[in-house]
Design an enzyme around this catalytic site. Sequence first.
Site, mmCIF file in Angstrom:
data_model
loop_
_atom_site.group_PDB
_atom_site.id
_atom_site.type_symbol
_atom_site.label_atom_id
_atom_site.label_comp_id
_atom_site.label_asym_id
_atom_site.label_seq_id
_atom_site.Cartn_x
_atom_site.Cartn_y
_atom_site.Cartn_z
ATOM 1 N N HIS A 88 -1.991 6.724 3.676
ATOM 2 C CA HIS A 88 -0.531 6.684 3.794
ATOM 3 C C HIS A 88 0.067 7.895 3.069
ATOM 4 O O HIS A 88 -0.279 8.177 1.921
ATOM 5 C CB HIS A 88 0.023 5.423 3.128
ATOM 6 C CG HIS A 88 -0.197 4.153 3.904
ATOM 7 N ND1 HIS A 88 -0.824 4.089 5.126
ATOM 8 C CD2 HIS A 88 0.158 2.869 3.609
ATOM 9 C CE1 HIS A 88 -0.844 2.836 5.552
ATOM 10 N NE2 HIS A 88 -0.265 2.078 4.645
ATOM 11 N N CYS B 237 0.804 -1.226 0.000
ATOM 12 C CA CYS B 237 0.000 0.000 0.000
ATOM 13 C C CYS B 237 0.841 1.283 0.000
ATOM 14 O O CYS B 237 0.408 2.316 -0.521
ATOM 15 C CB CYS B 237 -0.961 -0.007 1.183
ATOM 16 S SG CYS B 237 -0.193 -0.546 2.712
HETATM 17 N N1 LIG Z 1 -4.483 -2.997 5.539
HETATM 18 C C1 LIG Z 1 -3.893 -2.483 4.460
HETATM 19 O O1 LIG Z 1 -3.854 -1.259 4.266
HETATM 20 C C2 LIG Z 1 -3.247 -3.384 3.466
HETATM 21 C C3 LIG Z 1 -3.146 -4.768 3.647
HETATM 22 N N2 LIG Z 1 -2.572 -5.554 2.698
HETATM 23 C C4 LIG Z 1 -2.459 -7.007 2.823
HETATM 24 O O2 LIG Z 1 -3.786 -7.565 2.685
HETATM 25 C C5 LIG Z 1 -3.931 -8.709 3.523
HETATM 26 C C6 LIG Z 1 -5.053 -8.471 4.510
HETATM 27 O O3 LIG Z 1 -4.693 -7.400 5.380
HETATM 28 P P1 LIG Z 1 -5.670 -6.869 6.514
HETATM 29 O O4 LIG Z 1 -7.067 -6.878 6.027
HETATM 30 O O5 LIG Z 1 -5.071 -5.609 6.959
HETATM 31 O O6 LIG Z 1 -5.511 -8.045 7.631
HETATM 32 P P2 LIG Z 1 -6.505 -8.459 8.787
HETATM 33 O O7 LIG Z 1 -5.643 -9.052 9.849
HETATM 34 O O8 LIG Z 1 -7.401 -7.329 9.157
HETATM 35 O O9 LIG Z 1 -7.411 -9.648 8.130
HETATM 36 C C7 LIG Z 1 -6.898 -10.909 7.830
HETATM 37 C C8 LIG Z 1 -7.972 -11.813 7.216
HETATM 38 O O10 LIG Z 1 -7.373 -13.114 6.992
HETATM 39 C C9 LIG Z 1 -8.198 -14.106 7.577
HETATM 40 N N3 LIG Z 1 -7.390 -15.244 8.053
HETATM 41 C C10 LIG Z 1 -6.420 -15.218 9.006
HETATM 42 N N4 LIG Z 1 -5.931 -16.474 9.181
HETATM 43 C C11 LIG Z 1 -6.611 -17.285 8.339
HETATM 44 C C12 LIG Z 1 -6.578 -18.680 8.054
HETATM 45 N N5 LIG Z 1 -5.744 -19.509 8.704
HETATM 46 N N6 LIG Z 1 -7.411 -19.175 7.107
HETATM 47 C C13 LIG Z 1 -8.269 -18.357 6.438
HETATM 48 N N7 LIG Z 1 -8.363 -17.030 6.689
HETATM 49 C C14 LIG Z 1 -7.536 -16.492 7.607
HETATM 50 C C15 LIG Z 1 -8.902 -13.434 8.729
HETATM 51 O O11 LIG Z 1 -10.070 -14.155 9.062
HETATM 52 P P3 LIG Z 1 -10.642 -14.289 10.598
HETATM 53 O O12 LIG Z 1 -11.335 -12.984 10.910
HETATM 54 O O13 LIG Z 1 -11.593 -15.426 10.511
HETATM 55 O O14 LIG Z 1 -9.464 -14.529 11.465
HETATM 56 C C16 LIG Z 1 -9.189 -12.060 8.095
HETATM 57 O O15 LIG Z 1 -10.345 -12.167 7.319
HETATM 58 C C17 LIG Z 1 -2.578 -8.933 4.202
HETATM 59 O O16 LIG Z 1 -1.854 -9.881 3.482
HETATM 60 C C18 LIG Z 1 -1.946 -7.543 4.163
HETATM 61 O O17 LIG Z 1 -0.563 -7.629 4.222
HETATM 62 C C19 LIG Z 1 -2.115 -4.974 1.530
HETATM 63 C C20 LIG Z 1 -2.192 -3.633 1.301
HETATM 64 C C21 LIG Z 1 -2.752 -2.746 2.286
HETATM 65 N N1 LIG Z 2 2.554 -3.168 5.882
HETATM 66 C C1 LIG Z 2 1.539 -2.232 5.413
HETATM 67 C C2 LIG Z 2 0.326 -2.981 4.975
HETATM 68 C C3 LIG Z 2 0.630 -4.317 4.378
HETATM 69 O O1 LIG Z 2 -0.033 -5.247 4.729
HETATM 70 O O2 LIG Z 2 1.630 -4.418 3.506
HETATM 71 P P1 LIG Z 2 1.915 -5.713 2.587
HETATM 72 O O3 LIG Z 2 0.657 -5.976 1.814
HETATM 73 O O4 LIG Z 2 3.038 -5.347 1.730
HETATM 74 O O5 LIG Z 2 2.260 -6.871 3.507
HETATM 75 C C4 LIG Z 2 1.254 -1.265 6.528
HETATM 76 O O6 LIG Z 2 1.461 -1.688 7.654
HETATM 77 O O7 LIG Z 2 0.822 -0.151 6.337
#
Ligand SMILES: NC(=O)C1=CN([C@@H]2O[C@H](COP(=O)(O)OP(=O)(O)OC[C@H]3O[C@@H](n4cnc5c(N)ncnc54)[C@H](OP(=O)(O)O)[C@@H]3O)[C@@H](O)[C@H]2O)C=CC1
Ligand SMILES: N[C@@H](CC(=O)OP(=O)(O)O)C(=O)O
EC number: 1.2.1.11
Length: 369
Positions: free
Chosen positions: A257, A160
Amino acid sequence: MALTTKTAGFPKRKCGVLGCTGSVGQRFSLLLAQHPHFELVAVGASDRSKGKTYREAVNWKQTTSMPLKIGELLVTECKPEHFKDCDIVFSGLDSSVAGDVETEFYLADIPVFSNAKNHRQAPGIPLVVPTVNLSHLDLIPAHRQPGKREKGFIVCNSNCAVIGIVIPLAAIQAKCGVVKQINVFTLQAISGAGYPGVPSSDIIDNVIPYISGEEEKMQPEARKILGGVDVRAKEFLERVDLEVAAKCIRVPVQDGHMAVVQMRFGDRKNVPSVEAVKSALSDYVSEAQILACPSAPEKAITLMAERDRPQPRLDRDADRGYSVSVGQVEKESGALFDMRFTALSHNTIIGAAGSSILNAEAAVIKGFV
Ligand SMILES: NC(=O)C1=CN([C@@H]2O[C@H](COP(=O)(O)OP(=O)(O)OC[C@H]3O[C@@H](n4cnc5c(N)ncnc54)[C@H](OP(=O)(O)O)[C@@H]3O)[C@@H](O)[C@H]2O)C=CC1
Ligand SMILES: N[C@@H](CC(=O)OP(=O)(O)O)C(=O)O
């Protein structure tokens, strides 16, 4: 422009969301519920959530209330058999599981648009920022391995914080010449760490000058995104000459960000003027706009003239969160860099779910889905 006015004739597609309960997953669910052509039909998360309705499983943190229809969807495990009605699956999975789960969907011939870091550097997998390098989708047929899969592929969008850097750089390089070195300071919102993310007792009245693994991603991701593609050789041509130094900092902001970017041009004898760089930024038209992707912003870059902008609270929702706001385009006073700018991007819209949705719209228009 409103989303609905430029969608006539766009084909309907059924979609699923993996990691539907998370910070990014919620944003996916909301954007898809509001989408005129993508219909959200399946949602998956961990064992903690499976078997519950979406309303029961999720701790809804969006400012718009949960659309009724998605609240009634049953949350399943993230297994391909639960998503076989989907033309497209979006992944907001935690990176501890995203790699294996997304590969399983690819092998089951289901297209995946991922936010996770796991596959971004894989040699055959496009890493696409939709307002920069949609042409990289052209490697999808090779990535499918003809004869093995008809529909399945994985397309990643970038980290991001990288998104807010590469969009302005793409615009500047298109008109003003190659940038060879950049130095970046990011100020990243707490929602970037997911939910519940950073403990409140750590971030209130504080800044944290460390985000695990973040600085290491800036150079490799920027090099792949800003590079080219050789369809015949079936490979990405990375910008190996681009050097990116980064310092990433967590700040007490909910969403948005910020990146302060210092640039050094390749041809230092012909450094463009500040006015030329501003024009390049404000005139930039991305392929997502040319293709008329339904979610494409009116302007991929919103150039700000005010001395003290962009700011997260005021500017993160520019063009529904799909536009990057750029301001403070200034000449550098020292000799190390030529110019700097400040960029602000919504980390869960253009920085995550919105980028994936735009990538998917472009893939539909280009006939890959
Ligand atoms: N937040 C941001 O701004 C950004 C995030 N990302 C990436 O996107 C992805 C999601 O981030 P974010 O939403 O912030 O993370 P969260 O921690 O908020 O959400 C994670 C999700 O993954 C699920 N999950 C966790 N463990 C398992 C498992 N064993 N099996 C199936 N589902 C699982 C969770 O489900 P449950 O609720 O059931 O545990 C939840 O739905 C990450 O890889 C992150 O690095 C990329 C760009 C920006
Ligand atoms: N690490 C970023 C969000 C993120 O999840 O990055 P990536 O998708 O590269 O793991 C932040 O904390 O703002």
